[in-house]
Design a protein around this motif. Structure first.
Motif, PDB file in Angstrom:
ATOM      1  N   LEU B 334       0.804  -1.225   0.000  1.00  0.00           N
ATOM      2  CA  LEU B 334       0.000   0.000   0.000  1.00  0.00           C
ATOM      3  C   LEU B 334       0.836   1.275   0.000  1.00  0.00           C
ATOM      4  O   LEU B 334       0.320   2.343  -0.271  1.00  0.00           O
ATOM      5  N   GLY B 335       2.097   1.172   0.357  1.00  0.00           N
ATOM      6  CA  GLY B 335       2.889   2.382   0.539  1.00  0.00           C
ATOM      7  C   GLY B 335       2.716   2.906   1.955  1.00  0.00           C
ATOM      8  O   GLY B 335       1.775   2.534   2.662  1.00  0.00           O
ATOM      9  N   LEU B 336       3.630   3.784   2.340  1.00  0.00           N
ATOM     10  CA  LEU B 336       3.709   4.227   3.740  1.00  0.00           C
ATOM     11  C   LEU B 336       2.404   4.867   4.220  1.00  0.00           C
ATOM     12  O   LEU B 336       1.892   4.524   5.281  1.00  0.00           O
ATOM     13  N   ILE B 337       1.885   5.790   3.423  1.00  0.00           N
ATOM     14  CA  ILE B 337       0.736   6.567   3.901  1.00  0.00           C
ATOM     15  C   ILE B 337      -0.471   5.658   4.139  1.00  0.00           C
ATOM     16  O   ILE B 337      -1.084   5.693   5.208  1.00  0.00           O
ATOM     17  N   GLU B 338      -0.773   4.801   3.145  1.00  0.00           N
ATOM     18  CA  GLU B 338      -1.929   3.907   3.299  1.00  0.00           C
ATOM     19  C   GLU B 338      -1.692   2.903   4.405  1.00  0.00           C
ATOM     20  O   GLU B 338      -2.613   2.536   5.137  1.00  0.00           O
ATOM     21  N   ALA B 339      -0.459   2.451   4.533  1.00  0.00           N
ATOM     22  CA  ALA B 339      -0.147   1.485   5.585  1.00  0.00           C
ATOM     23  C   ALA B 339      -0.370   2.120   6.953  1.00  0.00           C
ATOM     24  O   ALA B 339      -0.918   1.494   7.868  1.00  0.00           O
ATOM     25  N   LEU B 340       0.057   3.395   7.096  1.00  0.00           N
ATOM     26  CA  LEU B 340      -0.147   4.084   8.372  1.00  0.00           C
ATOM     27  C   LEU B 340      -1.638   4.283   8.631  1.00  0.00           C
ATOM     28  O   LEU B 340      -2.115   4.109   9.757  1.00  0.00           O
TER      29      LEU B 340
END
Lengths: 140, 461
Positions: B334-340
């Motif tokens: 998902l990438g960092l932002i979506e993962a966060l």
């Protein structure tokens, strides 16, 4: 089953995208048993799957997210970016990644449904059976 | 010079004690010398002035004695002049100075006696003079009487002889007193010369002392300067060493972190690819069997089949948990932002906690390694909140500030006293180490009952 006669005419062509040989076999057998379905191909990576989708007609792609090469999400992105090229196949995801965010992402990228590998097998079979019936009805 | 050299020799071994103890004895000696010079100056100047005063007194006394001698002679001359005038003219008017002088002469003699009382050796001379004066007076009185009664007289030979004798005596006395004056002056001149010599010596001593003091101070200043320089270079060297070591350690920590994450990743992959596939295949087959079981057997086997499916599900769930612990499940996909964001959602779903989540629009420029570090920090912070904070709400704020990522996690939980906390508890040390590994800044702001705020700043370079 009801779709037996129709299925003989035009089976639902399914591409199975799964990185594990073992699961490829198990799931392949399972899918193959469903009436009106033809397992037209299998791929273990994103590039191989795209090649198959590009070369042959596929009605439904069953995609795992974790692949030997590339990823299921990458595949979904490719299909979404150029639907015409890949014959506009329907796509469902069959994966262990049960997280809501992943499911949302998959749906956003055009997956029709998300099935959990551990708990969603029956639902997947139901979905495939329905799809086979719809395909048979459409071709009639 | 010998002391100087040994002092410098000691300097090597005694650097820790500093330069001054080495110089202390020398300084005390200099101080003592200075005190001695000042005291000597005091004493000699006092001595000199009292000597001068005494000499002045003596000279004054002796010149008074000279005056007395002169006065006696003058009185005698006056008396004789009066007598001679009377003898020649017979005029009574000449007798007046004679009588006046004659009346004063005994007192003048007495004065000289007093003057010479301190010199018994000259007693006879004084007495001789006194009798000479007495004889002269007698002679003059006789001459006057004769003139009055007998008229004009011949030359007064006796009077002249007496007068000459008295003159001689007086001249001797004068010479004597002059000798005394010369001696007094000589003595005091000697005293003056001595004090002058002492003065010169003291001045030279002071000069030498000043020079020595200046030399000592100069040497001390030089020594101090050298020590400061030494300290500076040593400090710079140590600082450079510390910086180098810190960089080394940071690199090592980074390497270890990356290596550990890589190991975890590989373990997770193994678990997923092998164990996961096995369990899933077994579960799929078990499910197939349940579906395909003939109705007559289904009843009989139901319990076992359900248990088998359940066991396999548990195994799969366990494997999934292990994998999720080993690697952030969503970061890669998902990438960092979506993962966060997913992490926040999970957290909110897991617990009855309000979670607010402020994230930047994009983080495409953040490489995998840093993204993993950021994700881990947030994950650890959330784990802390879950385990210890008893919070009603938690807020995550991730912001970009030129070249760095700023992560802030705050909760309204029970808080703690950061100074009291064992460094290891609450997983704070792990977070701090992770931040330090990437040369970042880590800050904890908490107090009992006031919630906790954790800020981590991570440079992206």
């Amino acid at each position: 089953m009801r779709g037996v006669t129709a299925a003989a005419n035009s089976p639902l062509r399914i591409l199975l995208v799964e990185d594990s040989d073992l699961l490829l076999g198990v799931i392949g057998e399972m899918i193959d048993e469903i009436d009106g379905v033809e397992l037209s191909g299998a791929a273990q990576g994103e590039t191989a799957a795209l090649a198959q989708l590009n070369g042959t007609k596929v009605d439904l792609a069953i995609v795992d997210l974790e692949l030997a090469e590339g990823s299921g999400l990458g595949l979904l992105r490719q299909l979404r970016s150029d639907p015409g090229r890949f014959g506009g196949s329907r796509v469902v995801v069959f994966s262990n990644h049960a997280h809501a965010a992943i499911q949302r992402q998959c749906r956003a990228l055009g997956a029709e449904a998300f099935f959990d590998k551990s708990e969603g097998v029956e639902a997947l079979i139901d979905f495939v059976e329905d799809a086979a019936r719809e395909a048979a009805a459409g071709s009639r | 010079m010998g002391g100087n050299r040994s002092g410098r020799g000691d300097g090597g071994a005694g650097t820790a004690r500093g330069g001054s103890p080495v110089n202390a004895p020398r300084q005390y000696v200099l101080l003592a010398c200075g005190c001695l010079i000042a005291l000597t100056l005091l004493v000699t100047s006092n001595l000199q002035s009292s000597l001068g005063l005494k000499a002045l007194d003596e000279v004054l006394g002796q010149s008074a004695r000279l005056d007395h001698v002169d006065r006696l002679q003058m009185l005698m001359v006056d008396a004789e002049t009066g007598v001679r005038g009377y003898l020649l003219s017979g005029e009574a008017v000449y007798l007046e100075p004679y009588e006046k002088a004659a009346a004063q002469l005994p007192e003048a003699i007495a004065q000289i006696r007093r003057d010479m009382a301190s010199r018994p050796a000259e007693h006879d001379r004084v007495e001789g003079l006194a009798s000479l004066v007495g004889a002269k007076l007698d002679a003059m009185a006789e001459a006057v009487a004769r003139r009055t009664m007998e008229g004009l007289q011949r030359d007064d030979l006796v009077g002249k002889i007496l007068m000459d004798e008295a003159r001689n005596q007086l001249a001797d006395l004068r010479g004597l007193i002059n000798q005394d004056i010369a001696r007094s002056i000589e003595v005091s001149t000697g005293g003056f010369q001595l004090t002058r010599a002492i003065g010169i010596m003291l001045a030279l001593g002071s000069l030498a002392l000043l020079l020595a003091l200046f030399a000592v101070m100069r040497r001390q200043n030089l020594l101090r300067g050298r020590l400061a320089e030494l300290l500076r270079t040593e400090n710079a060297r140590l600082e450079a060493q510390v910086a180098a070591r810190t960089t080394e350690l940071s690199q090592l920590a980074r390497y270890l972190t990356v290596a550990r994450e890589a190991e975890k990743e590989s373990l997770a992959r193994e678990l997923h690819d092998e164990l996961g596939a096995l369990l899933t295949a077994a579960k799929l087959d078990a499910g197939w069997m349940r579906r395909k079981l003939p109705p007559e057997l289904r009843e009989q086997w139901h319990e076992r089949i359900e248990r088998l499916l359940h066991t396999l599900s548990s195994g799969i769930a366990l494997k999934r948990r292990l994998i999720d612990d080993l690697r952030p499940p969503l970061l890669k996909d998902l990438g960092l932002i979506e993962a966060l964001r997913a992490l926040c959602e999970d957290f909110a779903m897991d617990r009855e906690i309000r979670v607010s989540c402020e994230l930047p629009e994009a983080a495409d420029d953040i490489d995998e390694e840093h993204a993993l570090a950021i994700f881990r920090i947030v994950q650890e912070a959330f784990t802390n909140v879950r385990r210890y904070a008893r919070a009603g709400s938690v807020g995550l704020h991730v912001g970009r500030e030129d070249g760095l990522v700023r992560i802030e996690v705050r909760d309204d939980g029970i808080g703690f006293d950061p100074t009291q906390l064992a460094s290891d508890r609450h997983g704070l040390a792990g977070m701090r180490h992770r931040v330090q590994t990437y040369a970042g800044r880590f800050e904890i702001d908490s107090s009992p009952g006031r919630g906790t705020r954790i800020v981590a700043e991570l440079p992206l370079a």
